[in-house]
Design a protein around this motif. Structure first.
Motif, mmCIF file in Angstrom:
data_model
loop_
_atom_site.group_PDB
_atom_site.id
_atom_site.type_symbol
_atom_site.label_atom_id
_atom_site.label_comp_id
_atom_site.label_asym_id
_atom_site.label_seq_id
_atom_site.Cartn_x
_atom_site.Cartn_y
_atom_site.Cartn_z
ATOM 1 N N ASN A 181 -102.267 17.921 40.186
ATOM 2 C CA ASN A 181 -102.042 18.646 41.429
ATOM 3 C C ASN A 181 -102.787 19.974 41.381
ATOM 4 O O ASN A 181 -102.536 20.825 40.537
ATOM 5 C CB ASN A 181 -100.535 18.902 41.609
ATOM 6 C CG ASN A 181 -100.206 19.504 42.958
ATOM 7 O OD1 ASN A 181 -100.975 20.271 43.517
ATOM 8 N ND2 ASN A 181 -99.044 19.159 43.475
ATOM 9 N N TYR A 184 -101.076 16.658 29.022
ATOM 10 C CA TYR A 184 -99.784 16.049 29.337
ATOM 11 C C TYR A 184 -99.204 16.643 30.617
ATOM 12 O O TYR A 184 -98.713 15.920 31.485
ATOM 13 C CB TYR A 184 -98.813 16.254 28.170
ATOM 14 C CG TYR A 184 -97.432 15.690 28.427
ATOM 15 C CD1 TYR A 184 -97.188 14.325 28.249
ATOM 16 C CD2 TYR A 184 -96.391 16.515 28.849
ATOM 17 C CE1 TYR A 184 -95.923 13.802 28.488
ATOM 18 C CE2 TYR A 184 -95.140 16.003 29.092
ATOM 19 C CZ TYR A 184 -94.904 14.649 28.915
ATOM 20 O OH TYR A 184 -93.652 14.135 29.170
ATOM 21 N N TYR A 185 -99.300 17.963 30.735
ATOM 22 C CA TYR A 185 -98.770 18.624 31.929
ATOM 23 C C TYR A 185 -99.547 18.194 33.171
ATOM 24 O O TYR A 185 -98.956 17.867 34.207
ATOM 25 C CB TYR A 185 -98.845 20.142 31.759
ATOM 26 C CG TYR A 185 -98.407 20.897 32.993
ATOM 27 C CD1 TYR A 185 -97.056 21.092 33.273
ATOM 28 C CD2 TYR A 185 -99.340 21.387 33.901
ATOM 29 C CE1 TYR A 185 -96.648 21.767 34.419
ATOM 30 C CE2 TYR A 185 -98.945 22.053 35.045
ATOM 31 C CZ TYR A 185 -97.602 22.238 35.302
ATOM 32 O OH TYR A 185 -97.201 22.885 36.441
ATOM 33 N N TRP A 186 -100.866 18.199 33.078
ATOM 34 C CA TRP A 186 -101.679 17.850 34.242
ATOM 35 C C TRP A 186 -101.495 16.391 34.642
ATOM 36 O O TRP A 186 -101.413 16.074 35.824
ATOM 37 C CB TRP A 186 -103.155 18.142 33.965
ATOM 38 C CG TRP A 186 -103.458 19.616 33.912
ATOM 39 C CD1 TRP A 186 -102.722 20.624 34.438
ATOM 40 C CD2 TRP A 186 -104.584 20.239 33.276
ATOM 41 N NE1 TRP A 186 -103.318 21.836 34.175
ATOM 42 C CE2 TRP A 186 -104.452 21.639 33.470
ATOM 43 C CE3 TRP A 186 -105.681 19.760 32.559
ATOM 44 C CZ2 TRP A 186 -105.394 22.550 32.990
ATOM 45 C CZ3 TRP A 186 -106.621 20.672 32.071
ATOM 46 C CH2 TRP A 186 -106.472 22.045 32.286
ATOM 47 N N LYS A 187 -101.448 15.490 33.658
ATOM 48 C CA LYS A 187 -101.261 14.081 33.991
ATOM 49 C C LYS A 187 -99.874 13.851 34.594
ATOM 50 O O LYS A 187 -99.713 13.059 35.524
ATOM 51 C CB LYS A 187 -101.456 13.222 32.739
ATOM 52 C CG LYS A 187 -102.902 13.100 32.287
ATOM 53 C CD LYS A 187 -103.025 12.377 30.970
ATOM 54 C CE LYS A 187 -102.760 10.900 31.095
ATOM 55 N NZ LYS A 187 -103.866 10.195 31.792
ATOM 56 N N LYS A 188 -98.871 14.558 34.061
ATOM 57 C CA LYS A 188 -97.510 14.420 34.583
ATOM 58 C C LYS A 188 -97.432 14.875 36.024
ATOM 59 O O LYS A 188 -96.675 14.307 36.832
ATOM 60 C CB LYS A 188 -96.540 15.227 33.721
ATOM 61 C CG LYS A 188 -95.079 15.063 34.097
ATOM 62 C CD LYS A 188 -94.175 15.827 33.154
ATOM 63 C CE LYS A 188 -92.704 15.646 33.527
ATOM 64 N NZ LYS A 188 -91.809 16.418 32.619
ATOM 65 N N ASN A 189 -98.205 15.889 36.358
ATOM 66 C CA ASN A 189 -98.210 16.415 37.725
ATOM 67 C C ASN A 189 -99.368 15.873 38.539
ATOM 68 O O ASN A 189 -99.723 16.429 39.575
ATOM 69 C CB ASN A 189 -98.266 17.946 37.689
ATOM 70 C CG ASN A 189 -96.966 18.548 37.188
ATOM 71 O OD1 ASN A 189 -95.969 18.605 37.901
ATOM 72 N ND2 ASN A 189 -96.971 18.998 35.935
ATOM 73 N N SER A 190 -99.961 14.767 38.043
ATOM 74 C CA SER A 190 -101.037 14.068 38.749
ATOM 75 C C SER A 190 -102.193 14.987 39.116
ATOM 76 O O SER A 190 -102.795 14.859 40.189
ATOM 77 C CB SER A 190 -100.482 13.380 40.015
ATOM 78 O OG SER A 190 -99.453 12.471 39.677
ATOM 79 N N THR A 232 -107.321 10.176 28.291
ATOM 80 C CA THR A 232 -107.925 9.750 29.560
ATOM 81 C C THR A 232 -108.625 8.402 29.441
ATOM 82 O O THR A 232 -108.577 7.583 30.359
ATOM 83 C CB THR A 232 -108.928 10.812 30.042
ATOM 84 O OG1 THR A 232 -108.296 12.095 30.057
ATOM 85 C CG2 THR A 232 -109.434 10.493 31.443
ATOM 86 N N TRP A 265 -102.282 23.232 38.593
ATOM 87 C CA TRP A 265 -103.035 22.903 37.387
ATOM 88 C C TRP A 265 -103.011 24.022 36.347
ATOM 89 O O TRP A 265 -103.074 23.775 35.160
ATOM 90 C CB TRP A 265 -104.480 22.565 37.731
ATOM 91 C CG TRP A 265 -105.332 23.724 38.176
ATOM 92 C CD1 TRP A 265 -105.529 24.142 39.443
ATOM 93 C CD2 TRP A 265 -106.077 24.590 37.344
ATOM 94 N NE1 TRP A 265 -106.368 25.220 39.478
ATOM 95 C CE2 TRP A 265 -106.729 25.517 38.197
ATOM 96 C CE3 TRP A 265 -106.296 24.680 35.967
ATOM 97 C CZ2 TRP A 265 -107.554 26.533 37.714
ATOM 98 C CZ3 TRP A 265 -107.125 25.683 35.492
ATOM 99 C CH2 TRP A 265 -107.749 26.585 36.358
#
Length: 247
Positions: A242, A234-240, A174, A246
């Motif tokens: 959402n 990585y998952y959260w950043k990839k999905n902005s 981050t 989450w």
């Protein structure tokens, strides 16, 4: 790094309560038996220990809890500001449980590989039991194998480090260019350099058994927390981030 956030504050308080309670309300031995993370075949193992070990620390060295709580405040509060309270709490405990899982799997592998190696030398199950009970072994057994057998079975894991490594990874992802002025490094260093190097040191120590920062460090728990932290961020950043996805 700004003021302390509410969830981080509560986690700090719970850790201190566990530490002081283990010193003064319970005696250190029973507290460790109940709340540390023991090997799955050890008599003291309980199902709640993957959770409670995150709040236990080395009762003989206050520096263990001091360093962990300093890191939790320093890196946890900025990440809570980014994730929000609920998501940060989910993240923290998931990283801690992931650390416990990886530590347990690696410990189980070490125990069984050492046991098989000793049996292949012609020793019996009774000899194995004697090593586990006393820590003593025949001079014909290689020292590293006997120690691996005994320590993987008899040495518990304690500390918030696994969860905090997850937080460290989240911080590095981050705020990669944040300059860190750390107690043990005389010059500021950017997070994107410091955190990967720290993880590589743990990987080196976990593979070789050579510990740069001292003995009795659960390197694979650190790596497990870092791995689970990376996967979640990585998952959260990839999905902005959402809110509907989450979890």
């Amino acid at each position: 790094m700004g003021r302390i956030t509410e969830t981080v504050k509560i986690l700090l308080i719970i850790n201190v309560i566990f530490y002081l309670g283990s010193q003064f309300l319970l005696t250190p031995g029973p507290a460790m038996e109940l709340f540390a993370l023991w090997f799955v075949e050890y008599p003291s193992f309980q199902l709640w220990q993957p959770l409670t070990h995150m709040f236990m620390h080395d009762l003989g060295s206050p520096m263990h809890i001091i360093f962990n709580m300093y890191a939790l405040w320093m890196f946890g509060s900025p990440i809570e500001n980014v994730l929000g309270q609920k998501r940060f709490l989910f993240f923290y405990f998931s990283a801690g449980l992931g650390a416990a899982l990886i530590h347990t799997l690696v410990n189980y592998y070490h125990f069984n590989s050492a046991r098989d190696a000793i049996i292949s030398l012609g020793f019996s199950s009774d000899d194995i039991i004697n090593i586990l009970k006393t820590g003593k072994y025949s001079t014909t057994i290689p020292t590293d194998i006997a120690q691996k057998l005994y320590e993987s079975f008899s040495v518990p894991a304690v500390g918030a480090s696994g969860a905090i490594y997850g937080v460290l990874v989240a911080f590095g992802m981050t705020f990669p260019n944040a300059s860190l002025g750390l107690l043990f490094i005389p010059i500021p260093i950017k997070a994107k350099y410091f955190i990967p190097v720290l993880i590589l040191i743990d990987l080196f120590s976990g593979i070789t058994g050579f510990s740069i920062f001292g003995a009795n460090i659960a390197n694979w728990a650190h790596l497990g927390g870092a791995l689970f932290g990376f996967i979640m961020m990585y998952y959260w950043k990839k999905n902005s981030f959402n809110d509907k996805r989450w979890y």
